[in-house]
Design a protein around this motif. Structure first.
Motif, PDB file in Angstrom:
ATOM      1  N   ASP A  17      33.888  41.763  46.269  1.00  0.00           N
ATOM      2  CA  ASP A  17      32.586  41.726  45.517  1.00  0.00           C
ATOM      3  C   ASP A  17      32.772  40.884  44.283  1.00  0.00           C
ATOM      4  O   ASP A  17      33.814  40.185  44.100  1.00  0.00           O
ATOM      5  CB  ASP A  17      32.069  43.084  45.155  1.00  0.00           C
ATOM      6  N   ASP A  18      32.100  40.908  43.135  1.00  0.00           N
ATOM      7  CA  ASP A  18      32.053  40.165  42.180  1.00  0.00           C
ATOM      8  C   ASP A  18      32.307  40.958  40.997  1.00  0.00           C
ATOM      9  O   ASP A  18      32.347  40.460  39.809  1.00  0.00           O
ATOM     10  CB  ASP A  18      30.632  39.520  41.940  1.00  0.00           C
ATOM     11  N   ASN A  55      35.816  47.016  44.317  1.00  0.00           N
ATOM     12  CA  ASN A  55      36.400  47.202  45.609  1.00  0.00           C
ATOM     13  C   ASN A  55      37.774  47.438  45.807  1.00  0.00           C
ATOM     14  O   ASN A  55      38.456  48.043  46.592  1.00  0.00           O
ATOM     15  CB  ASN A  55      35.530  46.630  46.818  1.00  0.00           C
ATOM     16  N   HIS A  82      33.382  34.762  42.734  1.00  0.00           N
ATOM     17  CA  HIS A  82      33.736  35.996  43.357  1.00  0.00           C
ATOM     18  C   HIS A  82      35.119  35.982  43.782  1.00  0.00           C
ATOM     19  O   HIS A  82      35.948  37.023  43.721  1.00  0.00           O
ATOM     20  CB  HIS A  82      32.890  36.801  44.510  1.00  0.00           C
ATOM     21  N   SER A  84      30.424  37.276  56.898  1.00  0.00           N
ATOM     22  CA  SER A  84      29.453  38.455  56.419  1.00  0.00           C
ATOM     23  C   SER A  84      28.561  39.115  57.381  1.00  0.00           C
ATOM     24  O   SER A  84      28.050  38.501  58.313  1.00  0.00           O
ATOM     25  CB  SER A  84      28.761  37.968  55.152  1.00  0.00           C
ATOM     26  N   ALA A 107      28.105  42.904  49.604  1.00  0.00           N
ATOM     27  CA  ALA A 107      27.425  44.153  49.080  1.00  0.00           C
ATOM     28  C   ALA A 107      28.389  45.641  49.650  1.00  0.00           C
ATOM     29  O   ALA A 107      27.652  46.548  49.461  1.00  0.00           O
ATOM     30  CB  ALA A 107      25.997  44.163  49.634  1.00  0.00           C
ATOM     31  N   VAL A 158      29.269  36.778  48.009  1.00  0.00           N
ATOM     32  CA  VAL A 158      29.424  37.986  47.388  1.00  0.00           C
ATOM     33  C   VAL A 158      29.345  38.978  48.226  1.00  0.00           C
ATOM     34  O   VAL A 158      28.290  39.148  48.889  1.00  0.00           O
ATOM     35  CB  VAL A 158      28.875  38.294  46.066  1.00  0.00           C
TER      36      VAL A 158
END
Length: 525
Positions: free
Chosen positions: A133-134, A138, A6, A104, A164, A162
């Motif tokens: 994100d991956d 975003n 990511h 996170s 969410a 990654v």
């Protein structure tokens, strides 16, 4: 070497989105992985001394309202250090992106090392906030928000895994655009006027940048943030307004008008927003910034339509040519007031511009800033850059570095005072390491000039605004920057001639008479 997928995707997307430069202070985790991935994608990374400076450098690279640079930090203290730069970019409408290592939401609460709620710390001046994100989705959303009117900073969290998270947008507003009938009312008012004037905010630079404002044939004024919107050598250039009206302020000419048409005149770009005597019509693309000016009409249109609207209004100014004589008289009065002494900031600014006519002046804040905004004639927008809205002390050095890196063919003159020279002085070392064409100028009176002038009059404690040892040129020498103490126009001439042969960083310290320095701007603001 292993870089998380990511983070590789984030670097790829930054490169695809035309991010050309990155600045920062790395940690040993995700930030270092990102910097390495960016390097592999051809994004140049510059390690700096302080995170706040990194963000200001990225902001200077994005000065035209397009995100071109990122600033990278670690979590907690690193991000906290970045906050002054983020706030400065908010004030100046510079849409740089910051990227910080972060915990996170899934991280156990027991892990407290360098923990800080980045969103809570920055949400009042960051336009939008997200995490990597991956897919790059975003990031693209963040950059879109950053560059929308009014441009401003956005932030991305860089988790070890990654994200969410989605995108959290702050300050989201809905602008109701004005109807054609209101534009007709403005057109009729312009048509019936005899002595109209134009006032331009920075919106004119970003969204109506191909307009020849001098060809309207009437006096044109700008905010400091919009310097260069009109060629300031033009006979119709009326100067920079601030809302602080003194004997020689440009606002005195505006008072002679019978109509005022402004483009993007916002209360965020002046010190004091107050109503004008003549009927005032403002054209903008966002609402909520006309308070204080209270225009008769605040006409709102989509950014993409502004150029068309201005082109439709322009013919209505035909045959109304006026004001050149008043502007010439104002300039003559300024000449008498500011150029009576040989060794003061006004003649210094003029001498530097004469030697480097295409250069970019980067101003910090202080008395010298008022003089510089008045005396320095910006032919184009890239002839001037400053903390024009925030009046943020200490920004000149990092801003000059970002300007030099993003405009490598430009001669940069960075001017700071006794206060502003201190904050990010060590960043000069980055200029030395990269042979950037910057002249760093310290204009010194041994005090916090504008504060001292007021403080002495009111009898306040002088240690609060007097600086016992205001000299820095030896310190500049010690970090590898050629430096001189300049005390006359002849010495300045010699220094400038020498610099033009090498165009490597140079530091010039210029002491001025404190009493004269304290009085030089008294008739301007």
């Amino acid at each position: 070497m292993e870089i998380k997928s990511h983070i590789v995707k984030l670097a790829e997307t930054l490169s695809e989105q035309k991010i050309k430069w990155a600045f920062g202070v790395t940690g040993g985790g995700a930030s270092l992985e990102l910097i390495t991935a960016l390097h592999e994608k051809g994004v140049k990374y510059y390690p700096v001394a302080h995170e706040g400076a990194a963000v200001m450098m990225a902001g200077a690279c994005s000065k035209d309202g397009i995100t071109r640079a990122a600033a990278i930090t670690i979590k907690g203290p690193g991000f906290a250090n970045a906050l002054p730069g983020i706030l400065s970019n908010n004030y100046e409408a510079r849409p740089a992106i910051t990227i910080s290592e972060a915990y996170s939401p899934a991280t156990p609460a027991r892990k407290m090392h360098k923990r800080l709620d980045h969103f809570a710390a920055s949400s009042v001046f960051v336009k939008a906030f997200s995490a990597a994100d991956d897919s790059g989705k975003n990031l693209k959303a963040l950059l879109d928000i950053a560059q929308k009117e009014t441009p401003g900073p956005v932030h991305m969290e860089l988790y070890a895994e990654v994200a969410a998270d989605g995108v959290r947008e702050n300050f989201k507003t809905t602008t109701k655009f004005s109807g054609e009938e209101i534009l007709k009312e403005i057109s009729e008012a312009v048509k019936n006027s005899k002595n109209p004037v134009l006032i331009l905010g920075s919106l004119a630079l970003r969204r109506v940048d191909n307009t020849d404002w001098a060809s309207f044939g009437v006096p044109v004024f700008t905010t400091a943030a919009a310097k260069g919107a009109i060629d300031e050598n033009s006979a119709y250039s009326g100067g920079v307004i601030s809302g602080e009206v003194k004997e020689l302020s440009p606002e005195n000419l505006i008072a002679r008008a019978d109509l005022i048409l402004s483009v993007g005149l916002r209360n965020t770009e002046v010190v004091n927003a107050a109503p004008y005597k003549a009927p005032h019509f403002n054209i903008d693309s966002v609402s909520g910034f006309d308070g204080g000016f209270n225009p008769k009409i605040n006409f709102l249109a989509a950014s993409g339509n502004l150029a068309k609207i201005i082109s439709e209004l322009k013919p209505l100014f035909s045959g109304k040519s006026w004001g050149m004589d008043l502007i010439a008289e104002q300039n003559a009065n300024l000449e008498k007031e500011l150029f009576s002494a040989d060794w003061m900031p006004a003649p210094v600014f003029r001498q530097i511009q004469k030697a480097l006519p295409d250069g970019m002046l980067v101003l910090d804040t202080g008395f010298f800033c008022t003089i510089g905004e008045t005396v320095w004639k910006a032919k184009f927008p890239d002839n001037f850059l400053g903390s024009s809205n925030g009046r943020f002390m200490g920004t000149a050095i990092p801003t000059a570095l970002g300007a030099a890196i993003s405009s490598p063919d430009k001669d940069i003159i960075a001017v700071a005072g006794d206060g502003g020279i201190r904050d990010y002085f060590m960043e000069i070392k980055l200029a030395v390491e990269n042979n950037l064409p910057i002249i760093f100028v310290l204009m010194s009176d041994g005090t916090y000039g504008s504060i001292a002038a007021s403080g002495r009059t009111k009898g306040y404690y002088e240690n609060a605004f007097e600086i016992k040892n205001a000299s820095w040129w030896r310190a500049a020498e010690a970090i590898g920057c050629p430096a001189l103490k300049i005390k006359s126009s002849a010495e300045l001439k010699s220094a400038l001639e020498s610099w033009q042969k090498t165009k490597v960083p140079m530091f010039l310290e210029m002491p001025f008479n404190p009493e004269s320095y304290a009085k030089m701007a008294k008739k301007l603001r």
